[in-house]
Each structure stands twice: as C-alpha cells, then as structure tokens.
Design a protein around this motif. Sequence first.
Motif, mmCIF file in Angstrom:
data_model
loop_
_atom_site.group_PDB
_atom_site.id
_atom_site.type_symbol
_atom_site.label_atom_id
_atom_site.label_comp_id
_atom_site.label_asym_id
_atom_site.label_seq_id
_atom_site.Cartn_x
_atom_site.Cartn_y
_atom_site.Cartn_z
ATOM 1 N N LYS A 470 54.983 58.201 47.536
ATOM 2 C CA LYS A 470 55.188 59.533 46.976
ATOM 3 C C LYS A 470 55.301 60.625 48.032
ATOM 4 O O LYS A 470 55.363 61.810 47.679
ATOM 5 C CB LYS A 470 54.033 59.885 46.018
ATOM 6 C CG LYS A 470 53.966 58.991 44.786
ATOM 7 C CD LYS A 470 52.875 59.461 43.837
ATOM 8 C CE LYS A 470 52.846 58.601 42.563
ATOM 9 N NZ LYS A 470 51.812 59.068 41.598
ATOM 10 N N GLY A 471 55.325 60.280 49.315
ATOM 11 C CA GLY A 471 55.392 61.328 50.330
ATOM 12 C C GLY A 471 55.779 60.778 51.690
ATOM 13 O O GLY A 471 56.148 59.604 51.840
ATOM 14 N N ALA A 472 55.698 61.660 52.683
ATOM 15 C CA ALA A 472 56.043 61.315 54.066
ATOM 16 C C ALA A 472 54.874 61.674 54.964
ATOM 17 O O ALA A 472 54.054 62.540 54.648
ATOM 18 C CB ALA A 472 57.301 62.064 54.507
ATOM 19 N N GLU A 473 54.788 61.008 56.094
ATOM 20 C CA GLU A 473 53.716 61.269 57.035
ATOM 21 C C GLU A 473 54.236 61.071 58.458
ATOM 22 O O GLU A 473 55.168 60.308 58.710
ATOM 23 C CB GLU A 473 52.527 60.337 56.779
ATOM 24 C CG GLU A 473 52.867 58.861 56.895
ATOM 25 C CD GLU A 473 51.657 57.975 56.682
ATOM 26 O OE1 GLU A 473 50.542 58.438 56.963
ATOM 27 O OE2 GLU A 473 51.824 56.820 56.236
ATOM 28 N N PRO A 499 60.788 58.633 48.724
ATOM 29 C CA PRO A 499 60.773 60.111 48.676
ATOM 30 C C PRO A 499 61.641 60.691 49.802
ATOM 31 O O PRO A 499 61.131 61.244 50.784
ATOM 32 C CB PRO A 499 59.297 60.440 48.860
ATOM 33 C CG PRO A 499 58.770 59.324 49.704
ATOM 34 C CD PRO A 499 59.568 58.101 49.335
ATOM 35 N N LEU A 500 62.947 60.587 49.664
ATOM 36 C CA LEU A 500 63.865 60.947 50.729
ATOM 37 C C LEU A 500 63.782 62.433 51.080
ATOM 38 O O LEU A 500 63.799 62.807 52.266
ATOM 39 C CB LEU A 500 65.299 60.574 50.312
ATOM 40 C CG LEU A 500 66.396 60.741 51.358
ATOM 41 C CD1 LEU A 500 66.056 60.012 52.637
ATOM 42 C CD2 LEU A 500 67.728 60.239 50.800
ATOM 43 N N ALA A 501 63.692 63.292 50.077
ATOM 44 C CA ALA A 501 63.620 64.735 50.344
ATOM 45 C C ALA A 501 62.364 65.081 51.141
ATOM 46 O O ALA A 501 62.417 65.912 52.055
ATOM 47 C CB ALA A 501 63.653 65.511 49.029
ATOM 48 N N VAL A 533 62.219 59.211 44.289
ATOM 49 C CA VAL A 533 60.973 59.970 44.128
ATOM 50 C C VAL A 533 61.236 61.399 44.567
ATOM 51 O O VAL A 533 61.721 61.642 45.685
ATOM 52 C CB VAL A 533 59.825 59.355 44.968
ATOM 53 C CG1 VAL A 533 58.567 60.204 44.843
ATOM 54 C CG2 VAL A 533 59.559 57.926 44.530
ATOM 55 N N ALA A 534 60.941 62.369 43.684
ATOM 56 C CA ALA A 534 61.155 63.781 43.987
ATOM 57 C C ALA A 534 60.026 64.317 44.865
ATOM 58 O O ALA A 534 59.074 63.611 45.218
ATOM 59 C CB ALA A 534 61.264 64.579 42.690
ATOM 60 N N ARG A 535 60.137 65.601 45.215
ATOM 61 C CA ARG A 535 59.139 66.211 46.097
ATOM 62 C C ARG A 535 57.744 66.234 45.468
ATOM 63 O O ARG A 535 56.742 66.117 46.180
ATOM 64 C CB ARG A 535 59.561 67.643 46.444
ATOM 65 C CG ARG A 535 60.726 67.736 47.430
ATOM 66 C CD ARG A 535 60.891 69.181 47.881
ATOM 67 N NE ARG A 535 61.892 69.336 48.908
ATOM 68 C CZ ARG A 535 63.135 69.760 48.702
ATOM 69 N NH1 ARG A 535 63.512 70.055 47.455
ATOM 70 N NH2 ARG A 535 63.975 69.892 49.691
ATOM 71 N N ASP A 536 57.662 66.399 44.149
ATOM 72 C CA ASP A 536 56.352 66.462 43.492
ATOM 73 C C ASP A 536 55.804 65.081 43.156
ATOM 74 O O ASP A 536 54.761 64.974 42.506
ATOM 75 C CB ASP A 536 56.450 67.308 42.224
ATOM 76 C CG ASP A 536 57.491 66.776 41.242
ATOM 77 O OD1 ASP A 536 58.134 65.739 41.552
ATOM 78 O OD2 ASP A 536 57.681 67.400 40.177
ATOM 79 N N GLY A 537 56.488 64.015 43.563
ATOM 80 C CA GLY A 537 56.008 62.665 43.319
ATOM 81 C C GLY A 537 56.506 62.045 42.041
ATOM 82 O O GLY A 537 56.202 60.869 41.774
ATOM 83 N N ALA A 538 57.270 62.810 41.247
ATOM 84 C CA ALA A 538 57.782 62.272 39.993
ATOM 85 C C ALA A 538 58.996 61.389 40.259
ATOM 86 O O ALA A 538 59.706 61.542 41.263
ATOM 87 C CB ALA A 538 58.160 63.410 39.048
ATOM 88 N N PHE A 545 67.763 62.523 44.318
ATOM 89 C CA PHE A 545 68.908 62.592 45.231
ATOM 90 C C PHE A 545 69.407 64.025 45.368
ATOM 91 O O PHE A 545 69.848 64.439 46.463
ATOM 92 C CB PHE A 545 70.027 61.680 44.727
ATOM 93 C CG PHE A 545 71.132 61.497 45.730
ATOM 94 C CD1 PHE A 545 70.911 60.841 46.933
ATOM 95 C CD2 PHE A 545 72.391 61.997 45.474
ATOM 96 C CE1 PHE A 545 71.926 60.684 47.853
ATOM 97 C CE2 PHE A 545 73.420 61.839 46.387
ATOM 98 C CZ PHE A 545 73.184 61.184 47.589
ATOM 99 N N ASP A 546 69.343 64.827 44.296
ATOM 100 C CA ASP A 546 69.731 66.238 44.394
ATOM 101 C C ASP A 546 68.818 66.984 45.360
ATOM 102 O O ASP A 546 69.279 67.811 46.159
ATOM 103 C CB ASP A 546 69.686 66.890 43.010
ATOM 104 C CG ASP A 546 70.818 66.394 42.106
ATOM 105 O OD1 ASP A 546 71.811 65.866 42.651
ATOM 106 O OD2 ASP A 546 70.688 66.541 40.872
ATOM 107 N N GLU A 547 67.517 66.703 45.289
ATOM 108 C CA GLU A 547 66.590 67.354 46.223
ATOM 109 C C GLU A 547 66.844 66.882 47.655
ATOM 110 O O GLU A 547 66.722 67.665 48.610
ATOM 111 C CB GLU A 547 65.151 67.056 45.815
ATOM 112 C CG GLU A 547 64.735 67.744 44.517
ATOM 113 C CD GLU A 547 63.266 67.511 44.208
ATOM 114 O OE1 GLU A 547 62.616 66.736 44.951
ATOM 115 O OE2 GLU A 547 62.761 68.099 43.222
ATOM 116 N N ALA A 548 67.203 65.614 47.834
ATOM 117 C CA ALA A 548 67.516 65.120 49.177
ATOM 118 C C ALA A 548 68.749 65.815 49.749
ATOM 119 O O ALA A 548 68.783 66.179 50.935
ATOM 120 C CB ALA A 548 67.723 63.603 49.137
#
Length: 606
Positions: A470-473, A499-501, A533-538, A545-548
């Motif tokens: 759900k995220g990046a680190e 979570p590409l974005a 996976v969107a920025r909010d984890g959903a 892909f739109d957010e990315a």
Amino acid sequence: MNMTAANPAADQGVDAGPPPAGAGLSAWDDAVLAAALMSVDPVGTGGVALRALAGPVREQWLSLMRDLQPPEAPHRRIPLHVSDGRLLGGLDLAATLNAGRPIAERGLLVEADGGLVELAMAERISAHTAARLTMAFDSGEVVLERDGLAMRTPSRFAVVALDEGVGEDEGLLNALLDRLAFHVDLTHIRVHEAIACDYDPEDVVQARARLAGLTLDEEQLEALCGTALALGIPSLRASLFACRVACASAALEGRDQVEAEDLAVAARLVLAPRATQLPPSEEQPPEEPPPPPEEPEEQEQNQSEDQQQEPQELEDTVLDAAKAAIPADLLSQLQLGTLRRSRSRATGKAGAVQNAPTRGRPAGVLRGELRAGLKLNVVETLRAAAPWQRLRREERARRGIESSRIEVRQDDFRITRFKHRSETTTIFMVDASGSSALHRLAEAKGAVEMLLADCYVRRDQVALIAFRGKGAEVLLPPTRSLVRAKRTLAGLPGGGGTPLASGIDLGMMMADSIQRRGGTPILILMTDGRANVARDGAGGRARAFDEAKAAARAVRAQEMSAMVIDTSPRPQQQGRELAAEMGARYLPLPHADAGALNQAVRAATG
C-alpha cells in the motif's frame, strides 16, 4: 602528381577498361589528397577534422600539410583553454598603461587571416569557444566589442581540428564538424603506410591561380546534390563543400574544367564520411516487348529524353564512388540502421554545471563588489581601469594632485567566476509488487548493485526506493557504500499490490531534496506499469493508473532527467504512456538480465 597504384592488367597488355573512381587509393592517399585540396582552397573548404591519437602517423600528416602551405600563409595553434582575449583580441594591457590610451591586441583568429589554425584537443573544446569559431567562419570577420574597443577585422581561415576522441561517444561538436569539408580518420593507418606526398607548394600555388576560373555546370551540381540526398546527408553545407572540392581537384590536376573524376573525388572525400543511410536499391524492371516503329516526331522526343537521362548516369557514377569509399564497418552499421545521424560528444558525468564563488574551473569574470568569499581578478581589474588612466590623471591635475600611480575605482573591480559539476544521484524506484517480483526483481537488484560500483568510480551516488503493498519506502538513502547497498538489496522483499503513484511521489520528494542541495538527480523507474493501488491504499486499476500518470506529469514539470524501464515479460502500453507523461525515455527490456539493465542505464545517463 598521381598517387594511384599500378594496374597489373595494363602491364600484361590487357584492356581492363576504366577503373572505378578511387581504385587503388588507400586511406592514407585520400588523407594526403584532402590536405592538398584544403591547401588549394582553405576558406572554401573550411578545413579538416582529423581523428587520430598523437603519434607518428598524425605527425607525418601534419608535417605534409604544413609543407603544402605557401610560405606567406600564416599558421597559428589554438590551445584547448584559450581565452577570449587571446582568441579574438582585446586590450593590450601593458601597451595601454604605457601609452595612457587604449591599445588593441590582435587575436589568433585575426593573425591567421588567409591561413589556417590548428585546434588542439578539439573533442574537448567548450561550446563557448566553438561558438566564437563558427561565428568567424560564417561572417569572415572577427567582431570585437569589449574593453572599450569596437572593431571588425577580416578573418578568413581554415581549421585543422585534432580529434583525439576514443569511441563513438567522443567527437567534435556538430556545429564545428558541419563546417569542415574533410573528415579524415587516421586511426587504422600504420606507420609504414604513411609515406611522402607527391604534391609540393608550387603545385598548390598554381592550383590557386586556376581555381578562380573553374565552375560547375547544372548537370554536375545535380549529380552532387542527388548523391548527398541519396546518402541521407541532412546538411546543405556538404553539397556546397563538395562543389568547392570538385573545383579544387580540377585545379590541382591542371584541368581547365571540372570532370567526372573531380566529382568522384568530392563524393569520396566529402560525402562518403557523412553518409547516414544506404541509397535505395534499384530493381531491374521486367523486360518489355520491343515497341512498334515510331514516327519522326516521337524519335526526336526520345532523343531529348535520352539527353535528359545523362545527368542521372553522372549521378550514378558519383554515387558509386561515394559508396565505394564508405568503410566496411560503417557500411554494416548503415545496413543495420544503427548509425546515429550526428555524433554527440560525451560530457563525462551527468551532473549539471553550476556556478560557484570559489571552487571549480574559472568561467570568465564579471563586474562586482569585493565581498567575503569572492576572488578578485587583478589582471582583469587593471585591464578595465587602463583605458581611463589618462582622464583620471587629468582629473587629479585639475584638483592640484600630481601622481603617476594607477588609479583603480570600484567600477573597475572584476570578480572571477567559477563553475563546477554538481554531484549526480541516480534514484532507482523499483516495483517490488507481486507481478514484478515474479519476473524482474532479481535483475533489478543486480543492476542497482552493478551501477553502484560504477558510480563509486565516478564519485556519484545511488538511492533505492521500493514500492509494494500500500505504499513506498526508502530502502537506501543516497550513498556510495557498496557494503550497505548489498545488505539492503539482499533483504528487499517482493509481493503485494503496485502503488505506482506513491513510488513516483517519493522519488520526486527525494529528487527535489537533492536539487535543493545543489545536486543533479536522475530518476530510473523500473516497473511493469500495472498500477492497482491508489495513494490512499484503496484498490482500483483505473484510479491507480490515473494517479500514476498525474505523478509522472509532475516529474516532467520539474524538468528532471528520467527513464522508464518496462520490466514486464512483454512491453505494455501502460509503460509507454507513463514514459510519455513523464517526459522520460522508454526502454522495454523483456529479456534483459542485470548486465543489460546496467548498460542501458549507463547509456541513458552518460
């Protein structure tokens, strides 16, 4: 004055027919012929780009070239880091201080008027110096407006650019290379092949006298221009140079008009080294039945058509001469379509050039105040003050002050500018999701480790960001430590969503931080493009892909260097769209290992 080899068929009394243009001529013969033709018409040909390392072969060619110059022709050598004052001229500081009035100094380009200049280490020449040279090339004069001087001095010369580059990524700037008629490569010529020349300065002087009366007719012009078009040469200067070389060849051989042999020489020496494509192959048309008898009017029309086809035959002859002069390795590259249309010059590190107050290479001077951390340029300060000494002495005399000292005022202060290359940080944003981990995660780890070893040699840094779940680190902050990198890469897990974005956002934040500290970031995104996976984890592929793509557009808005490596088994449309939105280079590598990834990233980042 003929450098062709003997014809064994002629020795045996056999009529072998006319040999093809350039037959029997070695690479050294062409190099010597280029030197002779450049000496006949130095201004019209522009000069020679001589690619060779320092050694006996290059020294032999330079010696022959210098011997061919008329005794009265000036000859100057321009060092790599020449200053504007020495190149173009300027204020003679010592003479100005002694005379109390501005005294101009002649620059190297003015002193070389009517002769030639040798440009040492031309592959490393700065764009600033190249711009000065090309301006003098195009205008035929040196325009000087500095140090209180404004002059226009004639300056028509030829350049011998000594290119010591190694490999295809090192070479002359295209702006300079395009203005030199001859591109001579002595790399593969052995010492025993570099023999004496059959021409002498008297031949050159006589050829110069004949050159003014030689011109090309329309048919010959069409042949040279058609050959340049067939070889895919984009610059019009090549055709103009070929015309001048053809006239110089006829003058050197003592002819009163330009012949087909002279056109072949021009195609071989000027057009062949510039070829970027092979001419289209012509298929033989099927045989047709003989036409019925024609009327006299039709026969006259056919005769006129035959006369119109003669220029095509001449063009074919010139094109064959150019194709025969293309080296075998270049021919194979052209057939594979891998030859670049213009050679770019390697710039070393990928770090951007930045201004600095006290460190780096000197990059000129500017008017300024003496403040802490700045360096005063004493010579340029005196140069700026020198033209005003007479007025300042008269001003002091009117006030009753008699002094012979040099008066320097605040407006005369000149501060030295410095430039240095900022440190480069390559930021890897690695897709560690389940879909990528199945195929490419091991290769990504190996590529980062190999690149880190290369960056350690170049004193650059590497950072690693992983996104999954759900995220990046940030797994590896900017570092040069090989031990730390290997330990981090070994523990990089894989699996989960994509979570590409979030991964692009985190890479942008790190890149922005590096830029604020004066560094140069390079973003390398390794992903299959299957964001889910969107920025909010959903979840949700369309939204993710739109957010990315929105995050990718932010990278393009910041004008950061970026590269997208599609790590999917087959190239996907999502990766191409992502690279387009990011303004990055797209590289699909469905079958590449760690070594191939390493080479691709090194080629993209310089």
